[in-house]
Design a protein around this motif. Structure first.
Motif, PDB file in Angstrom:
ATOM      1  N   GLY A  50       0.814  -1.216   0.000  1.00  0.00           N
ATOM      2  CA  GLY A  50       0.000   0.000   0.000  1.00  0.00           C
ATOM      3  C   GLY A  50       0.844   1.261   0.000  1.00  0.00           C
ATOM      4  N   GLU A  51       1.896   1.275   0.819  1.00  0.00           N
ATOM      5  CA  GLU A  51       2.787   2.439   0.868  1.00  0.00           C
ATOM      6  C   GLU A  51       3.448   2.670  -0.488  1.00  0.00           C
ATOM      7  OE1 GLU A  51       5.601   1.641   3.985  1.00  0.00           O
ATOM      8  OE2 GLU A  51       4.087   1.813   5.556  1.00  0.00           O
ATOM      9  N   GLU A  52       3.928   1.594  -1.085  1.00  0.00           N
ATOM     10  CA  GLU A  52       4.593   1.723  -2.375  1.00  0.00           C
ATOM     11  C   GLU A  52       3.610   2.160  -3.456  1.00  0.00           C
ATOM     12  OE1 GLU A  52       7.677   1.908  -2.392  1.00  0.00           O
ATOM     13  OE2 GLU A  52       8.167   0.875  -0.523  1.00  0.00           O
ATOM     14  N   SER A  53       2.370   1.689  -3.384  1.00  0.00           N
ATOM     15  CA  SER A  53       1.345   2.117  -4.346  1.00  0.00           C
ATOM     16  C   SER A  53       1.133   3.627  -4.260  1.00  0.00           C
ATOM     17  CB  SER A  53       0.014   1.410  -4.067  1.00  0.00           C
ATOM     18  OG  SER A  53       0.126   0.033  -4.248  1.00  0.00           O
ATOM     19  N   ALA A  54       1.026   4.130  -3.038  1.00  0.00           N
ATOM     20  CA  ALA A  54       0.837   5.571  -2.842  1.00  0.00           C
ATOM     21  C   ALA A  54       2.028   6.351  -3.382  1.00  0.00           C
ATOM     22  CB  ALA A  54       0.613   5.876  -1.362  1.00  0.00           C
ATOM     23  N   GLU A  55       3.229   5.835  -3.166  1.00  0.00           N
ATOM     24  CA  GLU A  55       4.426   6.523  -3.657  1.00  0.00           C
ATOM     25  C   GLU A  55       4.469   6.555  -5.188  1.00  0.00           C
ATOM     26  OE1 GLU A  55       7.713   4.773  -1.557  1.00  0.00           O
ATOM     27  OE2 GLU A  55       7.002   5.559   0.361  1.00  0.00           O
ATOM     28  N   VAL A  56       3.994   5.499  -5.829  1.00  0.00           N
ATOM     29  CA  VAL A  56       3.916   5.492  -7.298  1.00  0.00           C
ATOM     30  C   VAL A  56       2.934   6.566  -7.765  1.00  0.00           C
ATOM     31  CG1 VAL A  56       3.111   4.167  -9.310  1.00  0.00           C
ATOM     32  CG2 VAL A  56       4.613   3.082  -7.629  1.00  0.00           C
ATOM     33  N   LEU A  57       1.793   6.642  -7.104  1.00  0.00           N
ATOM     34  CA  LEU A  57       0.791   7.632  -7.496  1.00  0.00           C
ATOM     35  C   LEU A  57       1.324   9.057  -7.360  1.00  0.00           C
ATOM     36  CD1 LEU A  57      -2.374   6.077  -5.815  1.00  0.00           C
ATOM     37  CD2 LEU A  57      -1.686   5.937  -8.214  1.00  0.00           C
ATOM     38  N   ILE A  58       2.000   9.329  -6.259  1.00  0.00           N
ATOM     39  CA  ILE A  58       2.569  10.657  -6.030  1.00  0.00           C
ATOM     40  C   ILE A  58       3.614  10.992  -7.090  1.00  0.00           C
ATOM     41  CG2 ILE A  58       4.011  12.006  -4.423  1.00  0.00           C
ATOM     42  CD1 ILE A  58       2.474  10.429  -2.148  1.00  0.00           C
ATOM     43  N   ALA A  59       4.488  10.025  -7.383  1.00  0.00           N
ATOM     44  CA  ALA A  59       5.527  10.246  -8.392  1.00  0.00           C
ATOM     45  C   ALA A  59       4.912  10.443  -9.778  1.00  0.00           C
ATOM     46  CB  ALA A  59       6.513   9.073  -8.402  1.00  0.00           C
ATOM     47  N   ALA A  60       3.901   9.657 -10.107  1.00  0.00           N
ATOM     48  CA  ALA A  60       3.256   9.782 -11.417  1.00  0.00           C
ATOM     49  C   ALA A  60       2.554  11.132 -11.547  1.00  0.00           C
ATOM     50  CB  ALA A  60       2.266   8.637 -11.631  1.00  0.00           C
ATOM     51  N   LYS A  61       1.921  11.564 -10.484  1.00  0.00           N
ATOM     52  CA  LYS A  61       1.254  12.866 -10.504  1.00  0.00           C
ATOM     53  C   LYS A  61       2.279  13.976 -10.743  1.00  0.00           C
ATOM     54  CE  LYS A  61      -2.704  14.984  -9.686  1.00  0.00           C
ATOM     55  NZ  LYS A  61      -3.867  14.791 -10.480  1.00  0.00           N
ATOM     56  N   ALA A  62       3.426  13.889 -10.080  1.00  0.00           N
ATOM     57  CA  ALA A  62       4.476  14.892 -10.268  1.00  0.00           C
ATOM     58  C   ALA A  62       4.968  14.895 -11.710  1.00  0.00           C
ATOM     59  CB  ALA A  62       5.633  14.638  -9.307  1.00  0.00           C
ATOM     60  N   LEU A  63       5.148  13.719 -12.290  1.00  0.00           N
ATOM     61  CA  LEU A  63       5.596  13.633 -13.679  1.00  0.00           C
ATOM     62  C   LEU A  63       4.529  14.179 -14.627  1.00  0.00           C
ATOM     63  CD1 LEU A  63       7.741  12.788 -15.749  1.00  0.00           C
ATOM     64  CD2 LEU A  63       6.733  10.489 -15.713  1.00  0.00           C
ATOM     65  N   GLY A  64       3.276  13.953 -14.308  1.00  0.00           N
ATOM     66  CA  GLY A  64       2.183  14.468 -15.127  1.00  0.00           C
ATOM     67  C   GLY A  64       2.144  15.986 -15.169  1.00  0.00           C
ATOM     68  N   TYR A  65       2.552  16.597 -14.080  1.00  0.00           N
ATOM     69  CA  TYR A  65       2.590  18.059 -14.020  1.00  0.00           C
ATOM     70  C   TYR A  65       3.857  18.648 -14.608  1.00  0.00           C
ATOM     71  CZ  TYR A  65      -1.569  18.453 -11.076  1.00  0.00           C
ATOM     72  OH  TYR A  65      -2.848  18.421 -10.602  1.00  0.00           O
ATOM     73  N   GLU A  66       4.950  17.941 -14.406  1.00  0.00           N
ATOM     74  CA  GLU A  66       6.235  18.506 -14.788  1.00  0.00           C
ATOM     75  C   GLU A  66       7.136  17.403 -15.342  1.00  0.00           C
ATOM     76  OE1 GLU A  66       8.724  22.052 -12.759  1.00  0.00           O
ATOM     77  OE2 GLU A  66       8.357  20.320 -11.488  1.00  0.00           O
TER      78      GLU A  66
END
Length: 111
Positions: free
Chosen positions: A41-57
């Motif tokens: 679960g922790e790693e899933s959340a970290e993937v989502l956060i990283a993907a969101k950051a890449l989506g923005y920048e």
């Protein structure tokens, strides 16, 4: 491409019964399923956060973060499968079964 998955599966299997003082995988198994699921679960959340950051920048460090965090997620998912007596081959076989089906057809087939 699956060679690394096969090699990692062998390592995870061999370390399942290893000394938890010397093996992170053994520590995870020793702590039990709930702990392993928490890590997934922790790693899933970290993937989502990283993907969101890449989506923005679209910057190299954001791209690298998505790759790094996804590797962590896959690793911990493989530990989970091992703990449950399953193997990545089981998941790959399911993906192979779905290949050529539309996502809509596959979802409808689940009932």
């Amino acid at each position: 491409m699956s060679d690394i998955i096969e090699r990692l599966t062998e390592v995870l299997s061999s370390r399942r019964q290893a000394d938890p003082d010397f093996s992170y995988v053994a520590q995870l198994h020793n702590k039990g399923l709930d702990h392993i699921l928490k890590k997934v679960g922790e790693e899933s959340a970290e993937v989502l956060i990283a993907a969101k950051a890449l989506g923005y920048e679209h910057k190299d460090h954001n791209r690298e973060a998505v790759i790094y965090e996804t590797a962590d997620l896959w690793f911990h998912s493989m530990v989970m499968l091992s703990h449950l007596g399953l193997e990545p081959a089981d998941v790959l076989n399911e993906l192979d079964r779905r290949f050529g089906l539309s996502g809509i057809e596959e979802k409808a087939s689940r009932g």
